[in-house]
Design a protein around this motif. Structure first.
Motif, PDB file in Angstrom:
ATOM      1  N   VAL A 169      13.794 -10.290 -15.290  1.00 34.57           N
ATOM      2  CA  VAL A 169      13.035  -9.675 -14.198  1.00 34.57           C
ATOM      3  C   VAL A 169      11.542  -9.927 -14.405  1.00 34.57           C
ATOM      4  O   VAL A 169      10.828 -10.300 -13.470  1.00 34.57           O
ATOM      5  CB  VAL A 169      13.340  -8.161 -14.103  1.00 34.57           C
ATOM      6  N   GLU A 170      11.068  -9.743 -15.628  1.00 38.52           N
ATOM      7  CA  GLU A 170       9.656  -9.967 -15.936  1.00 38.52           C
ATOM      8  C   GLU A 170       9.267 -11.425 -15.704  1.00 38.52           C
ATOM      9  O   GLU A 170       8.223 -11.716 -15.107  1.00 38.52           O
ATOM     10  CB  GLU A 170       9.361  -9.561 -17.378  1.00 38.52           C
ATOM     11  N   GLU A 171      10.109 -12.355 -16.161  1.00 38.01           N
ATOM     12  CA  GLU A 171       9.811 -13.778 -15.977  1.00 38.01           C
ATOM     13  C   GLU A 171       9.773 -14.149 -14.500  1.00 38.01           C
ATOM     14  O   GLU A 171       8.924 -14.938 -14.070  1.00 38.01           O
ATOM     15  CB  GLU A 171      10.829 -14.633 -16.734  1.00 38.01           C
ATOM     16  N   ALA A 172      10.686 -13.596 -13.710  1.00 36.64           N
ATOM     17  CA  ALA A 172      10.690 -13.863 -12.263  1.00 36.64           C
ATOM     18  C   ALA A 172       9.415 -13.337 -11.619  1.00 36.64           C
ATOM     19  O   ALA A 172       8.835 -13.988 -10.741  1.00 36.64           O
ATOM     20  CB  ALA A 172      11.927 -13.233 -11.618  1.00 36.64           C
ATOM     21  N   ALA A 173       8.950 -12.178 -12.058  1.00 36.30           N
ATOM     22  CA  ALA A 173       7.712 -11.600 -11.520  1.00 36.30           C
ATOM     23  C   ALA A 173       6.518 -12.482 -11.867  1.00 36.30           C
ATOM     24  O   ALA A 173       5.654 -12.749 -11.013  1.00 36.30           O
ATOM     25  CB  ALA A 173       7.512 -10.180 -12.055  1.00 36.30           C
ATOM     26  N   VAL A 174       6.463 -12.963 -13.102  1.00 41.58           N
ATOM     27  CA  VAL A 174       5.358 -13.845 -13.515  1.00 41.58           C
ATOM     28  C   VAL A 174       5.385 -15.133 -12.690  1.00 41.58           C
ATOM     29  O   VAL A 174       4.350 -15.589 -12.197  1.00 41.58           O
ATOM     30  CB  VAL A 174       5.424 -14.143 -15.035  1.00 41.58           C
ATOM     31  N   ARG A 175       6.583 -15.732 -12.510  1.00 44.71           N
ATOM     32  CA  ARG A 175       6.688 -16.952 -11.691  1.00 44.71           C
ATOM     33  C   ARG A 175       6.200 -16.701 -10.270  1.00 44.71           C
ATOM     34  O   ARG A 175       5.469 -17.516  -9.698  1.00 44.71           O
ATOM     35  CB  ARG A 175       8.131 -17.464 -11.665  1.00 44.71           C
ATOM     36  N   ALA A 176       6.592 -15.569  -9.687  1.00 48.77           N
ATOM     37  CA  ALA A 176       6.186 -15.255  -8.309  1.00 48.77           C
ATOM     38  C   ALA A 176       4.673 -15.094  -8.205  1.00 48.77           C
ATOM     39  O   ALA A 176       4.047 -15.581  -7.259  1.00 48.77           O
ATOM     40  CB  ALA A 176       6.899 -13.992  -7.824  1.00 48.77           C
ATOM     41  N   VAL A 177       4.066 -14.412  -9.180  1.00 54.25           N
ATOM     42  CA  VAL A 177       2.621 -14.207  -9.180  1.00 54.25           C
ATOM     43  C   VAL A 177       1.890 -15.541  -9.322  1.00 54.25           C
ATOM     44  O   VAL A 177       0.952 -15.844  -8.579  1.00 54.25           O
ATOM     45  CB  VAL A 177       2.195 -13.211 -10.286  1.00 54.25           C
ATOM     46  N   LEU A 178       2.317 -16.355 -10.274  1.00 52.79           N
ATOM     47  CA  LEU A 178       1.661 -17.649 -10.483  1.00 52.79           C
ATOM     48  C   LEU A 178       1.824 -18.562  -9.271  1.00 52.79           C
ATOM     49  O   LEU A 178       0.883 -19.263  -8.882  1.00 52.79           O
ATOM     50  CB  LEU A 178       2.196 -18.324 -11.747  1.00 52.79           C
ATOM     51  N   ASP A 179       3.003 -18.556  -8.671  1.00 55.34           N
ATOM     52  CA  ASP A 179       3.240 -19.374  -7.484  1.00 55.34           C
ATOM     53  C   ASP A 179       2.338 -18.928  -6.330  1.00 55.34           C
ATOM     54  O   ASP A 179       1.714 -19.755  -5.660  1.00 55.34           O
ATOM     55  CB  ASP A 179       4.719 -19.311  -7.085  1.00 55.34           C
ATOM     56  N   ALA A 180       2.264 -17.623  -6.094  1.00 48.67           N
ATOM     57  CA  ALA A 180       1.407 -17.103  -5.011  1.00 48.67           C
ATOM     58  C   ALA A 180      -0.061 -17.421  -5.287  1.00 48.67           C
ATOM     59  O   ALA A 180      -0.809 -17.797  -4.375  1.00 48.67           O
ATOM     60  CB  ALA A 180       1.613 -15.597  -4.856  1.00 48.67           C
ATOM     61  N   ALA A 181      -0.479 -17.311  -6.539  1.00 45.57           N
ATOM     62  CA  ALA A 181      -1.873 -17.610  -6.891  1.00 45.57           C
ATOM     63  C   ALA A 181      -2.162 -19.096  -6.717  1.00 45.57           C
ATOM     64  O   ALA A 181      -3.205 -19.477  -6.179  1.00 45.57           O
ATOM     65  CB  ALA A 181      -2.151 -17.171  -8.328  1.00 45.57           C
ATOM     66  N   ARG A 182      -1.251 -19.934  -7.155  1.00 46.60           N
ATOM     67  CA  ARG A 182      -1.434 -21.388  -7.071  1.00 46.60           C
ATOM     68  C   ARG A 182      -1.525 -21.846  -5.615  1.00 46.60           C
ATOM     69  O   ARG A 182      -2.355 -22.664  -5.260  1.00 46.60           O
ATOM     70  CB  ARG A 182      -0.274 -22.076  -7.787  1.00 46.60           C
ATOM     71  N   ARG A 183      -0.661 -21.284  -4.776  1.00 51.22           N
ATOM     72  CA  ARG A 183      -0.614 -21.688  -3.369  1.00 51.22           C
ATOM     73  C   ARG A 183      -1.600 -20.925  -2.490  1.00 51.22           C
ATOM     74  O   ARG A 183      -1.830 -21.314  -1.350  1.00 51.22           O
ATOM     75  CB  ARG A 183       0.796 -21.469  -2.817  1.00 51.22           C
ATOM     76  N   GLY A 184      -2.084 -19.797  -2.998  1.00 46.25           N
ATOM     77  CA  GLY A 184      -2.955 -18.963  -2.177  1.00 46.25           C
ATOM     78  C   GLY A 184      -2.198 -18.280  -1.045  1.00 46.25           C
ATOM     79  O   GLY A 184      -2.721 -18.069   0.043  1.00 46.25           O
ATOM     80  N   THR A 185      -0.932 -17.941  -1.327  1.00 50.05           N
ATOM     81  CA  THR A 185      -0.056 -17.345  -0.319  1.00 50.05           C
ATOM     82  C   THR A 185       0.352 -15.927  -0.722  1.00 50.05           C
ATOM     83  O   THR A 185       0.226 -15.543  -1.887  1.00 50.05           O
ATOM     84  CB  THR A 185       1.231 -18.186  -0.152  1.00 50.05           C
ATOM     85  N   PRO A 186       0.880 -15.170   0.240  1.00 52.56           N
ATOM     86  CA  PRO A 186       1.401 -13.841  -0.107  1.00 52.56           C
ATOM     87  C   PRO A 186       2.628 -13.955  -1.018  1.00 52.56           C
ATOM     88  O   PRO A 186       3.332 -14.959  -1.015  1.00 52.56           O
ATOM     89  CB  PRO A 186       1.798 -13.235   1.239  1.00 52.56           C
ATOM     90  N   LEU A 187       2.844 -12.906  -1.785  1.00 54.29           N
ATOM     91  CA  LEU A 187       4.053 -12.822  -2.591  1.00 54.29           C
ATOM     92  C   LEU A 187       5.270 -12.750  -1.669  1.00 54.29           C
ATOM     93  O   LEU A 187       5.176 -12.245  -0.541  1.00 54.29           O
ATOM     94  CB  LEU A 187       4.018 -11.571  -3.466  1.00 54.29           C
ATOM     95  N   PRO A 188       6.435 -13.242  -2.121  1.00 53.46           N
ATOM     96  CA  PRO A 188       7.632 -13.085  -1.293  1.00 53.46           C
ATOM     97  C   PRO A 188       7.985 -11.610  -1.145  1.00 53.46           C
ATOM     98  O   PRO A 188       7.607 -10.779  -1.977  1.00 53.46           O
ATOM     99  CB  PRO A 188       8.706 -13.833  -2.086  1.00 53.46           C
ATOM    100  N   ARG A 189       8.697 -11.273  -0.074  1.00 53.11           N
ATOM    101  CA  ARG A 189       9.070  -9.862   0.168  1.00 53.11           C
ATOM    102  C   ARG A 189       9.880  -9.279  -0.982  1.00 53.11           C
ATOM    103  O   ARG A 189       9.755  -8.127  -1.312  1.00 53.11           O
ATOM    104  CB  ARG A 189       9.861  -9.730   1.473  1.00 53.11           C
ATOM    105  N   SER A 190      10.726 -10.082  -1.566  1.00 52.93           N
ATOM    106  CA  SER A 190      11.454  -9.644  -2.764  1.00 52.93           C
ATOM    107  C   SER A 190      11.294 -10.732  -3.816  1.00 52.93           C
ATOM    108  O   SER A 190      11.160 -11.909  -3.493  1.00 52.93           O
ATOM    109  CB  SER A 190      12.922  -9.363  -2.468  1.00 52.93           C
ATOM    110  N   ILE A 191      11.318 -10.318  -5.057  1.00 52.78           N
ATOM    111  CA  ILE A 191      11.116 -11.251  -6.161  1.00 52.78           C
ATOM    112  C   ILE A 191      12.476 -11.808  -6.560  1.00 52.78           C
ATOM    113  O   ILE A 191      13.325 -11.067  -7.067  1.00 52.78           O
ATOM    114  CB  ILE A 191      10.437 -10.547  -7.371  1.00 52.78           C
ATOM    115  N   PRO A 192      12.700 -13.103  -6.307  1.00 50.30           N
ATOM    116  CA  PRO A 192      14.015 -13.682  -6.632  1.00 50.30           C
ATOM    117  C   PRO A 192      14.206 -13.834  -8.143  1.00 50.30           C
ATOM    118  O   PRO A 192      13.346 -14.334  -8.842  1.00 50.30           O
ATOM    119  CB  PRO A 192      13.984 -15.055  -5.939  1.00 50.30           C
ATOM    120  N   VAL A 193      15.347 -13.356  -8.623  1.00 50.48           N
ATOM    121  CA  VAL A 193      15.707 -13.514 -10.030  1.00 50.48           C
ATOM    122  C   VAL A 193      16.860 -14.510 -10.072  1.00 50.48           C
ATOM    123  O   VAL A 193      17.851 -14.324  -9.393  1.00 50.48           O
ATOM    124  CB  VAL A 193      16.148 -12.158 -10.653  1.00 50.48           C
ATOM    125  N   PRO A 194      16.674 -15.605 -10.855  1.00 46.99           N
ATOM    126  CA  PRO A 194      17.728 -16.634 -10.871  1.00 46.99           C
ATOM    127  C   PRO A 194      19.046 -16.102 -11.395  1.00 46.99           C
ATOM    128  O   PRO A 194      19.133 -15.154 -12.093  1.00 46.99           O
ATOM    129  CB  PRO A 194      17.170 -17.695 -11.796  1.00 46.99           C
TER     130      PRO A 194
END
Length: 194
Positions: A169-194
């Motif tokens: 869960v923590e790793e998925a949250a970090v990936r989502a944050v880094l992806d949103a920061a890199r793209r300059g986009t909003p976070l997804p509505r839910s954080i996908p966990v593989p």
């Protein structure tokens, strides 16, 4: 672009102050079961209607609950000692002065794990569920620190859980944050966990 700051409960106020001071070096925040500065007041209210004796605990867990009860009472009275070597009260005062972070990606990871679930009797389990809900409610308030924030809940005891671990869960949250920061986009509505 800076890195992501990840924190546990007791360090949360420090991380929030750091992120404000060095915002150009922070890509986003992942707050893992963070402490919110309103927890002591919420817990004092909880303990008024749910005294620790009602939990039906014994041994170390009973000792911990009574110590925590005493701590939040002392905190509210203005004379709480450091907890786990942190001056929580001073940190909370600093955190209250921090301004919101605009669109900085922030994920609040909230555990719904009931620390009393394996203790047997129904009153004990129910007490733990109520206490867990108090913490979750306070953590939800942290969504106000950014206009680009999400809360991700998980419960390791949930029978419908996809057999995920806290680390996943923590790793998925970090990936989502880094992806949103890199793209300059909003976070997804839910954080996908593989």
């Amino acid at each position: 672009m800076g890195g992501t700051t990840s924190t546990g409960q007791s360090a949360y106020p420090t991380v929030r102050v750091y992120a404000e001071r060095y915002c150009s070096g922070v890509a986003g925040l992942v707050l893992i079961d963070p402490w919110h500065e309103d927890v002591p007041a919420a817990m004092v209210n909880f303990f008024r209607s749910n005294p620790p004796a009602r939990a039906g605990l014994s041994g170390e867990m009973n000792d911990w609950l009574n110590e925590f009860h005493s701590y939040v009472q002392a905190y509210q009275a203005g004379h709480a000692p450091p907890m786990m070597q942190w001056d929580i009260r001073a940190g909370d005062q600093q955190a209250r002065s921090v301004r919101p972070f605009g669109k900085l990606p922030v994920v609040v990871v909230t555990s719904r794990f009931n620390m009393f679930s394996g203790m047997g009797e129904e009153p004990t389990v129910t007490y733990g569920q109520r206490m867990t809900q108090v913490f979750a409610t306070q953590q939800t308030k942290l969504l106000k620190i950014s206009s680009n924030s999400r809360q991700s809940f998980f419960d390791l005891d949930d029978p419908n859980n996809k057999a995920i671990t806290e680390t996943e869960v923590e790793e998925a949250a970090v990936r989502a944050v880094l992806d949103a920061a890199r793209r300059g986009t909003p976070l997804p509505r839910s954080i996908p966990v593989p």
